[in-house]
Design a protein around this motif. Structure first.
Motif, mmCIF file in Angstrom:
data_model
loop_
_atom_site.group_PDB
_atom_site.id
_atom_site.type_symbol
_atom_site.label_atom_id
_atom_site.label_comp_id
_atom_site.label_asym_id
_atom_site.label_seq_id
_atom_site.Cartn_x
_atom_site.Cartn_y
_atom_site.Cartn_z
ATOM 1 N N GLU A 147 0.835 -1.198 0.000
ATOM 2 C CA GLU A 147 0.000 0.000 0.000
ATOM 3 C C GLU A 147 0.875 1.256 0.000
ATOM 4 N N TYR A 148 0.397 2.283 -0.673
ATOM 5 C CA TYR A 148 1.102 3.553 -0.885
ATOM 6 C C TYR A 148 2.312 3.399 -1.817
ATOM 7 N N VAL A 149 3.295 2.563 -1.448
ATOM 8 C CA VAL A 149 4.531 2.480 -2.227
ATOM 9 C C VAL A 149 4.350 1.796 -3.581
ATOM 10 N N VAL A 150 3.213 1.132 -3.804
ATOM 11 C CA VAL A 150 2.967 0.549 -5.121
ATOM 12 C C VAL A 150 2.941 1.644 -6.188
ATOM 13 N N LEU A 151 2.572 2.854 -5.782
ATOM 14 C CA LEU A 151 2.539 3.980 -6.716
ATOM 15 C C LEU A 151 3.935 4.381 -7.183
ATOM 16 N N ASP A 152 4.950 4.004 -6.407
ATOM 17 C CA ASP A 152 6.321 4.384 -6.735
ATOM 18 C C ASP A 152 7.181 3.209 -7.150
ATOM 19 N N ILE B 218 -1.386 10.570 2.679
ATOM 20 C CA ILE B 218 -0.781 10.591 1.341
ATOM 21 C C ILE B 218 0.092 11.835 1.177
ATOM 22 N N ASP B 219 -0.397 12.977 1.693
ATOM 23 C CA ASP B 219 0.395 14.206 1.616
ATOM 24 C C ASP B 219 1.716 14.044 2.360
ATOM 25 N N HIS B 220 1.653 13.430 3.534
ATOM 26 C CA HIS B 220 2.876 13.215 4.305
ATOM 27 C C HIS B 220 3.808 12.271 3.564
ATOM 28 N N TYR B 221 3.234 11.246 2.973
ATOM 29 C CA TYR B 221 4.032 10.294 2.198
ATOM 30 C C TYR B 221 4.750 11.002 1.048
ATOM 31 N N ARG B 222 4.032 11.876 0.372
ATOM 32 C CA ARG B 222 4.598 12.562 -0.786
ATOM 33 C C ARG B 222 5.712 13.534 -0.391
ATOM 34 N N LEU C 248 5.997 -12.025 11.431
ATOM 35 C CA LEU C 248 7.166 -11.155 11.486
ATOM 36 C C LEU C 248 7.234 -10.260 10.251
ATOM 37 N N LEU C 249 6.965 -10.837 9.093
ATOM 38 C CA LEU C 249 7.033 -10.079 7.839
ATOM 39 C C LEU C 249 6.008 -8.949 7.804
ATOM 40 N N ILE C 250 4.778 -9.229 8.242
ATOM 41 C CA ILE C 250 3.763 -8.170 8.183
ATOM 42 C C ILE C 250 4.015 -7.118 9.260
ATOM 43 N N GLU C 251 4.651 -7.509 10.359
ATOM 44 C CA GLU C 251 5.023 -6.523 11.379
ATOM 45 C C GLU C 251 6.080 -5.564 10.827
ATOM 46 N N ILE C 252 7.060 -6.098 10.124
ATOM 47 C CA ILE C 252 8.093 -5.256 9.498
ATOM 48 C C ILE C 252 7.444 -4.331 8.467
ATOM 49 N N HIS C 253 6.527 -4.881 7.677
ATOM 50 C CA HIS C 253 5.816 -4.103 6.655
ATOM 51 C C HIS C 253 5.072 -2.940 7.306
ATOM 52 N N GLU C 254 4.367 -3.209 8.403
ATOM 53 C CA GLU C 254 3.619 -2.171 9.114
ATOM 54 C C GLU C 254 4.543 -1.059 9.610
ATOM 55 N N THR C 255 5.694 -1.445 10.118
ATOM 56 C CA THR C 255 6.651 -0.468 10.644
ATOM 57 C C THR C 255 7.149 0.460 9.547
ATOM 58 N N ILE C 256 7.452 -0.108 8.383
ATOM 59 C CA ILE C 256 7.956 0.701 7.257
ATOM 60 C C ILE C 256 6.903 1.703 6.796
ATOM 61 N N ILE C 257 5.687 1.237 6.583
ATOM 62 C CA ILE C 257 4.626 2.121 6.076
ATOM 63 C C ILE C 257 4.231 3.150 7.125
ATOM 64 N N SER C 258 4.226 2.754 8.388
ATOM 65 C CA SER C 258 3.862 3.669 9.475
ATOM 66 C C SER C 258 4.739 4.917 9.463
ATOM 67 N N LYS C 259 6.023 4.731 9.241
ATOM 68 C CA LYS C 259 6.948 5.872 9.206
ATOM 69 C C LYS C 259 6.703 6.756 7.983
ATOM 70 N N LEU C 260 6.379 6.119 6.861
ATOM 71 C CA LEU C 260 6.191 6.882 5.620
ATOM 72 C C LEU C 260 4.939 7.751 5.637
ATOM 73 N N VAL C 261 3.869 7.250 6.256
ATOM 74 C CA VAL C 261 2.593 7.972 6.204
ATOM 75 C C VAL C 261 2.282 8.706 7.516
ATOM 76 N N ASN C 262 3.200 8.565 8.497
ATOM 77 C CA ASN C 262 3.045 9.265 9.768
ATOM 78 C C ASN C 262 1.753 8.889 10.494
ATOM 79 N N LEU C 263 1.437 7.611 10.465
ATOM 80 C CA LEU C 263 0.276 7.095 11.192
ATOM 81 C C LEU C 263 0.726 5.944 12.081
ATOM 82 N N PRO C 264 0.138 5.832 13.274
ATOM 83 C CA PRO C 264 0.499 4.698 14.131
ATOM 84 C C PRO C 264 0.002 3.392 13.525
ATOM 85 N N LYS C 265 0.706 2.333 13.803
ATOM 86 C CA LYS C 265 0.244 1.020 13.354
ATOM 87 C C LYS C 265 -1.111 0.735 13.987
ATOM 88 N N ILE C 266 -1.991 0.118 13.217
ATOM 89 C CA ILE C 266 -3.368 -0.081 13.667
ATOM 90 C C ILE C 266 -3.411 -0.906 14.951
#
Length: 304
Positions: A15-20, A199-203, A235-253
Motif C-alpha cells: 500500500e502507498y509504495v505501489v505507486l512508486d 498521502i500528503d505526508h508520504y509525498r 514477522l514479515l507483516i510486522e516489518i511491513h507495518e513499521t515501514i509504512i507507518s513511518k512513511l505515512v506518519n500514522l500509528p500502526k493499527i
C-alpha cells in the motif's frame, strides 16, 4: 444478453509504495460485481444497480447524446456524474457500441456491501471495459487514477504481483495459498478514513527514503508469497507495518486500537479504514467480537 463479471480485490502488501514502483501482492476477493447488457428498442441507457441484498441502490436514464458528448447536463448526483464520465470515456475509445439505433438495459449486481472497500469501482470499470472491448487500465486512469493493481486483479481473477516500471506495468499471476491460511482472517473496521493527510505526508518524504522503502517492501512481498510458517508471516507483516507507518506518519493499527491483541495485524489499502488482516484462531476472532466488530471473515470466505 451479455454478462460480464469481475472479482473484488484486497491489497495484501505494497500500500502507498505501489505507486512508486514497489512490487505488491494483490488477491481477488470471492465476491465481485456483474454487469448485464441487454439491447432494447429505445435509444439510450436504462441503468439499474442492485446491492448485495438485491435492493436497488441506484438507477438512471442516460441518453446516448449525453454520453457521446453532443448533449451536456448539469449533474448533481455524484454517482450518476461518475457513471456518465465512465461511459463517455469508454465511448470515446469505441463509439460504435452506442452508435446503433437501439439502446441498452444495464443491470449491475454487487455481491458485497459497498462500504467494504473491495473494489466496487474497479470491478465496474473492468466490466464496462469488457463490454466496450477497450483497455481497462486506460479507462481507470482517465476516471479514477491510482496504481491500477485493482484492475489487474479484476482482469486476472488470480493472485497477482503488481509493479509499475519505467516501461509500463508488470502483472504476474502467482500462487498464494499458505499452509496457515486457516489462521488468517479479515475484520471490517467499519470506519472510513480520509487518507489525504497520510498521502500528503508520504509525498513529502525524501526521494531516497521512498526508494529505500520500495526496495524493502518489494523484498517483503516475495518473502510473504514464499513463506511457509505463520511465525515468519507474522514477522514479515510486522516489518511491513513499521515501514509504512513511518512513511505515512500514522500509528500502526495494532498499536492504536488493539495493543493487547495476541496475534499480528496488518492494515490493508488506505490505513485506518475498511478491512484489516489478522492472525489467529477462534480466540483471536472472539477478541474482535467482544469489541463489537461484527464483520469477521475467514481467509476461505474472503479470498477467491
Amino acid at each position: 444478453m451479455h454478462k460480464f463479471y469481475s472479482h473484488g480485490k484486497l491489497l495484501i502488501t505494497g500500500e502507498y509504495v505501489v505507486l512508486d514502483g514497489a512490487t505488491a501482492l494483490a488477491l481477488p476477493a470471492r465476491l465481485g460485481q456483474s454487469l448485464e447488457v441487454k439491447k432494447i428498442e429505445k435509444q439510450g441507457i436504462e441503468w439499474t444497480s442492485y446491492n448485495h441484498e438485491g435492493e436497488i441502490w441506484f438507477e438512471a436514464r442516460i441518453s446516448s447524446e449525453e454520453i457521446l458528448g453532443s448533449e451536456q447536463h448539469e449533474v448533481k448526483n455524484e454517482v450518476r456524474k461518475r457513471l456518465v464520465s465512465l461511459l463517455r470515456e469508454a465511448a470515446k475509445k469505441n463509439p460504435e457500441k452506442l452508435s446503433s439505433k437501439h439502446g441498452f438495459e444495464i443491470i449491475t449486481r454487487t455481491e458485497f456491501p459497498l462500504d467494504w472497500g473491495l473494489g466496487s469501482s474497479s470491478s465496474l470499470v473492468a466490466n464496462i471495459a469488457a463490454w466496450f472491448e477497450i483497455d481497462a487500465y486506460e479507462l481507470q486512469e482517465k476516471i479514477f487514477g491510482g496504481s491500477g493493481y485493482d484492475i489487474a486483479v479484476a482482469l486476472e481473477n488470480s493472485p497477482v504481483t503488481y509493479e509499475l516500471t519505467k516501461s509500463g506495468r508488470s502483472v504476474l499471476t502467482t500462487s498464494f495459498d499458505p499452509p496457515f491460511s486457516d489462521q488468517l482472517f479479515f475484520v471490517h473496521l467499519n470506519r472510513k478514513q480520509n487518507s489525504r493527510e497520510s498521502i500528503d505526508h508520504y509525498r513529502k518524504q525524501p526521494g531516497e527514503d521512498i526508494s529505500a522503502a520500495v526496495e524493502k517492501i518489494s523484498m517483503l512481498t516475495h518473502q510473504v508469497i514464499t513463506c511457509t510458517s505463520l511465525t515468519e508471516f507474522e514477522l514479515l507483516i510486522e516489518i511491513h507495518e513499521t515501514i509504512i507507518s513511518k512513511l505515512v506518519n500514522l500509528p500502526k493499527i495494532k498499536s492504536a486500537l488493539f495493543p493487547d491483541f495476541k496475534g499480528a495485524i496488518k492494515s490493508l489499502g488506505g490505513w485506518g479504514g475498511d478491512f484489516i488482516l489478522a492472525t489467529g484462531g477462534e480466540d483471536e476472532k472472539n477478541y474482535f467480537r467482544e469489541k463489537g466488530y461484527k464483520t469477521i471473515l475467514s481467509y476461505s470466505e474472503m479470498i477467491f
